[in-house]
Design an enzyme around this catalytic site. Sequence first.
Site, short mmCIF file in Angstrom:
data_model
loop_
_atom_site.label_atom_id
_atom_site.label_comp_id
_atom_site.label_asym_id
_atom_site.label_seq_id
_atom_site.Cartn_x
_atom_site.Cartn_y
_atom_site.Cartn_z
N HIS A 105 0.83 -1.21 0.00
CA HIS A 105 0.00 0.00 0.00
C HIS A 105 0.86 1.25 0.00
CE1 HIS A 105 -3.49 2.56 1.06
NE2 HIS A 105 -2.61 3.20 1.81
N GLU A 106 1.88 1.27 0.86
CA GLU A 106 2.77 2.44 0.90
C GLU A 106 3.56 2.58 -0.40
OE1 GLU A 106 2.22 4.51 3.10
OE2 GLU A 106 1.00 3.19 4.36
N HIS A 109 1.53 4.39 -2.90
CA HIS A 109 1.60 5.85 -2.84
C HIS A 109 2.81 6.38 -3.61
CE1 HIS A 109 -1.76 6.67 -0.30
NE2 HIS A 109 -1.29 5.98 0.74
#
Length: 244
Positions: A105-106, A109
């Site tokens: 998920h990070e 980004h």
Amino acid sequence: MYNGYYYGFDMTYLVLVVPALLIALIAQIQVKSAFSRYARVRCTSGLTGAQAAQRILQANGITDVRIEHISGKLTDHFDPQAKVIRLSDEVYGVASIAAVGVAAHEAGHAVQYAVGYGPIKLRAAIVPAVNFGSKLSMPLLLIGLLLMSFTRYAELRTVFYYVALAGVFCFGLCVFFQLVTLPTEFNASRRAMQAIRTTHLLDDEECAAARKTLTAAALTYVAAMTVSLLQFLRLLSMFSRRRD
């Protein structure tokens, strides 16, 4: 009941804010429960969160983003200014389904910034204004409403009215920031799941578990936005009553 108050109690707080706070609490409990459950399940690939994030960066041709360890629990985040993905104790060096999901998920980004994803660019652009507004919103609102209550002069009441209005506007910036955050978080999770599959970080069963973790995390942002929005509506209600 008079002007939203019942025996001195602000009913708008009970009707608007309390339910939202309960929703936020439930969302926090769910994300912690989902993470704790799958943090105990080792992924078959044997990759740690840091290794998973690195694979996703490489798959997207991103070479200028570092991956670092940060202490704490669920403190994972991507710092676009430093170009660093910071992963927490239970993610960085841990080979679990939850760790891979959070790390992906990070990394999602980081991919958003690399491809120029619109909502995250907008969010980054308004951060200075939001930080400024978040510090001023409550002081301006409280000072304006308080002085409006104590002054007898219409001219001063008008001035203090606009001071309070400025506080409401500043808080509105925070609500807008929360609103813009929603698509960036959902999109990062979608990119994470796509990357997990294409780079074979998890098998199909593990992907379903990772999705549950990311969905629970996304709901915390929905809850936060709901709390902010209902608090904003409450402030508008208070502001309207004092103006009358």
